[in-house]
Design a protein around this motif. Structure first.
Motif, PDB file in Angstrom:
ATOM      1  N   UNK A  64       0.794  -1.210   0.000  1.00  0.00           N
ATOM      2  CA  UNK A  64       0.000   0.000   0.000  1.00  0.00           C
ATOM      3  C   UNK A  64       0.829   1.264   0.000  1.00  0.00           C
ATOM      4  N   UNK A  65       2.007   1.205  -0.597  1.00  0.00           N
ATOM      5  CA  UNK A  65       2.928   2.339  -0.574  1.00  0.00           C
ATOM      6  C   UNK A  65       3.403   2.653  -1.986  1.00  0.00           C
ATOM      7  N   UNK A  66       3.476   3.929  -2.337  1.00  0.00           N
ATOM      8  CA  UNK A  66       4.010   4.337  -3.626  1.00  0.00           C
ATOM      9  C   UNK A  66       5.493   4.628  -3.520  1.00  0.00           C
ATOM     10  N   UNK A  67       6.121   4.947  -4.649  1.00  0.00           N
ATOM     11  CA  UNK A  67       7.565   5.226  -4.649  1.00  0.00           C
ATOM     12  C   UNK A  67       7.881   6.455  -3.801  1.00  0.00           C
ATOM     13  N   UNK A  68       7.005   7.456  -3.859  1.00  0.00           N
ATOM     14  CA  UNK A  68       7.234   8.681  -3.083  1.00  0.00           C
ATOM     15  C   UNK A  68       7.288   8.374  -1.590  1.00  0.00           C
ATOM     16  N   UNK A  69       6.322   7.561  -1.103  1.00  0.00           N
ATOM     17  CA  UNK A  69       6.308   7.206   0.318  1.00  0.00           C
ATOM     18  C   UNK A  69       7.530   6.369   0.696  1.00  0.00           C
ATOM     19  N   UNK A  70       7.937   5.494  -0.236  1.00  0.00           N
ATOM     20  CA  UNK A  70       9.115   4.665   0.025  1.00  0.00           C
ATOM     21  C   UNK A  70      10.365   5.532   0.169  1.00  0.00           C
ATOM     22  N   UNK A  71      10.511   6.511  -0.712  1.00  0.00           N
ATOM     23  CA  UNK A  71      11.677   7.399  -0.642  1.00  0.00           C
ATOM     24  C   UNK A  71      11.670   8.206   0.650  1.00  0.00           C
ATOM     25  N   UNK A  72      10.490   8.621   1.084  1.00  0.00           N
ATOM     26  CA  UNK A  72      10.393   9.340   2.357  1.00  0.00           C
ATOM     27  C   UNK A  72      10.815   8.436   3.507  1.00  0.00           C
ATOM     28  N   UNK A  73      10.433   7.153   3.424  1.00  0.00           N
ATOM     29  CA  UNK A  73      10.758   6.201   4.479  1.00  0.00           C
ATOM     30  C   UNK A  73      12.270   5.979   4.594  1.00  0.00           C
ATOM     31  N   UNK A  74      12.959   5.907   3.436  1.00  0.00           N
ATOM     32  CA  UNK A  74      14.412   5.660   3.466  1.00  0.00           C
ATOM     33  C   UNK A  74      15.214   6.955   3.492  1.00  0.00           C
ATOM     34  N   UNK A  75      14.508   8.084   3.465  1.00  0.00           N
ATOM     35  CA  UNK A  75      15.174   9.377   3.596  1.00  0.00           C
ATOM     36  C   UNK A  75      16.007   9.782   2.398  1.00  0.00           C
ATOM     37  N   UNK A  76      15.513   9.506   1.182  1.00  0.00           N
ATOM     38  CA  UNK A  76      16.234   9.888  -0.040  1.00  0.00           C
ATOM     39  C   UNK A  76      15.328  10.673  -0.967  1.00  0.00           C
ATOM     40  N   UNK A  77      15.949  11.592  -1.712  1.00  0.00           N
ATOM     41  CA  UNK A  77      15.214  12.281  -2.767  1.00  0.00           C
ATOM     42  C   UNK A  77      15.196  11.376  -3.995  1.00  0.00           C
ATOM     43  N   UNK A  78      14.359  11.724  -4.970  1.00  0.00           N
ATOM     44  CA  UNK A  78      14.301  10.944  -6.200  1.00  0.00           C
ATOM     45  C   UNK A  78      15.656  10.952  -6.899  1.00  0.00           C
ATOM     46  N   UNK A  79      16.325  12.103  -6.867  1.00  0.00           N
ATOM     47  CA  UNK A  79      17.645  12.217  -7.514  1.00  0.00           C
ATOM     48  C   UNK A  79      18.666  11.315  -6.821  1.00  0.00           C
ATOM     49  N   UNK A  80      18.648  11.309  -5.483  1.00  0.00           N
ATOM     50  CA  UNK A  80      19.595  10.471  -4.741  1.00  0.00           C
ATOM     51  C   UNK A  80      19.339   8.987  -4.993  1.00  0.00           C
TER      52      UNK A  80
END
Length: 407
Positions: A309-325
């Motif tokens: 139930x998680x999108x890529x945006x939420x996943x990146x927030x969870x691991x503390x990375x920006x899309x670029x990183x």
């Protein structure tokens, strides 16, 4: 339609297509006739894609043009109405193979320790749920399993999904409508009972939500769970092929673990060999290939996250990375995968490793058994080329292991 192809560098092909005015107008008329709802721009894009596709197919088939990624397409129309289309095609890079045989890599499967073996056996035994039928006069208790037939009725009429035969229900598991399981406690084999319950108000089927119903239940058997024990009696009840005793199970599990350890060791040989081959080979990988693979990897991550139930945006927030990183972090793995795939393809070509017709048929048969789907229908869903590619890759990996493993 005329076209020319040139190679400004070793990793790029540029195809220039010219379509004269008369032909272009015929193409546009045909596109509009095929799709009357298409506006001018949609018809134009259809014609451009169609003509570009024809040329690409011809070049791929006749000159074995190997694309690294989808070509960039630009088009223009001159004052006379002639249309020019330019395809810039990133090509698969040439691979200058280094030494790819004779690395003499030791293959050392790990030994199965007795404690490791017994831990795995205990895990399997403890995870096995076995039930034994109780005497006909034994009343069902909480935790027992009752094998039941039932027909559910609302206002005296059976409803969809409310009927089953010889269904195994563990009392106290809360898998049925609240109140259903409790009413079967104390029942015995052969007993018939009407179970009156009401569906929850938030039940997914509106016609049943909050409604009182009655289930006409017949209890066929009452069963009690057998507590797992590492002894011959319990092992025999597990009903494993060729396994009757603890020693039989130990031999079976040990053989399976040894096979797994051997496969792990074989894979290590191949990976170490690929690393050495890669170090000695020269490949200029186009950035477009890397970008494409990175995008695929991001889509795979997003697809996996959707299961939670998680999108890529939420996943990146969870691991503390920006899309670029995150994109940057995927590049090394993408490059490694591309490099290894190109090396495998180069070795297969040099050694003339191919997928035989018989092997392709056997692969479809295997896929058919795995997915329980007719082979002939699978052939329409999975292109033969894709199957052949997988076979060639496996055979090439076997070749690498055989030619680089210390004898």
């Amino acid at each position: 339609m005329n076209y020319t192809i040139e190679y400004p560098d070793k990793n790029t092909a540029v195809i220039n297509i010219q379509i004269d005015k008369d032909q272009w107008e015929k193409d546009m008329e045909a596109a509009k006739a095929a799709n009357p709802e298409a506006d001018e721009e949609m018809a134009k894009q259809f014609c451009i894609s169609n003509e570009a596709g024809k040329v690409l197919t011809e070049e791929i088939n006749t000159k074995k043009l190997k694309l690294a990624s989808a070509p960039a397409i630009i088009s223009d129309q001159d004052a006379d109405g002639n249309v020019m289309i330019t395809l810039t095609c990133p090509l698969l890079p040439e691979v200058d193979l280094g030494q790819y045989t004779g690395w003499n890599i030791a293959n050392q499967p790990e030994t199965i320790r007795e404690e490791e073996l017994m831990e795995e056996i205990a895990r399997r035994v403890n995870s096995e749920k076995l039930w034994e039928t109780l005497p006909a006069d034994a009343p069902a208790e909480n935790g027992d399993r009752v094998m039941i037939d039932f027909i559910g009725e609302k206002d005296g009429v059976p409803f969809d999904g409310g009927t089953a035969s010889n269904y195994g229900l563990v009392l106290g598991s809360s898998t049925f409508i609240p109140g259903f399981e409790e009413q079967l406690i104390g029942t015995k084999a052969g007993e018939k009972k009407d179970v009156e319950v009401s569906f929850p108000k938030d039940y997914f089927e509106p016609s049943l939500a909050g409604q009182p119903v009655v289930f006409h239940v017949t209890v066929n058997e009452v069963q009690k769970e057998i507590q797992p024990e590492l002894n011959d009696a319990f092992i025999e009840k597990m009903k494993l092929d060729g396994v009757k005793t603890v020693e039989d199970l130990k031999a079976k599990v040990k053989a399976e673990m040894e096979s797994f350890k051997k496969q792990e060791a074989d894979n290590k040989v191949v990976m170490q060999a690929l690393e050495k081959i890669s170090e000695g080979s020269k490949i200029d990988i186009p950035q477009a290939m890397v970008d494409n693979r990175v995008e695929q990897m991001k889509q795979e991550v997003e697809s996996n996250m959707q299961q939670y139930g998680m999108g890529l945006k939420q996943y990146l927030e969870m691991i503390g990375q920006t899309d670029e990183q995150f994109t940057e972090s995927l590049q090394p793995q993408a490059i490694l995968e591309i490099r290894q795939a190109l090396i495998l393809e180069a070795i297969a070509a040099k050694e003339d490793i191919q997928a035989e017709d018989k092997e392709i048929e056997e692969e479809y048969a295997l896929l058919s058994s795995i997915y329980n789907f007719p082979a002939e229908q699978l052939k329409m869903m999975i292109p033969q080329g894709s199957v052949a590619t997988q076979i060639v890759q496996r055979k090439t990996l076997d070749f690498i292991k055989d030619k680089n493993e210390a004898k």
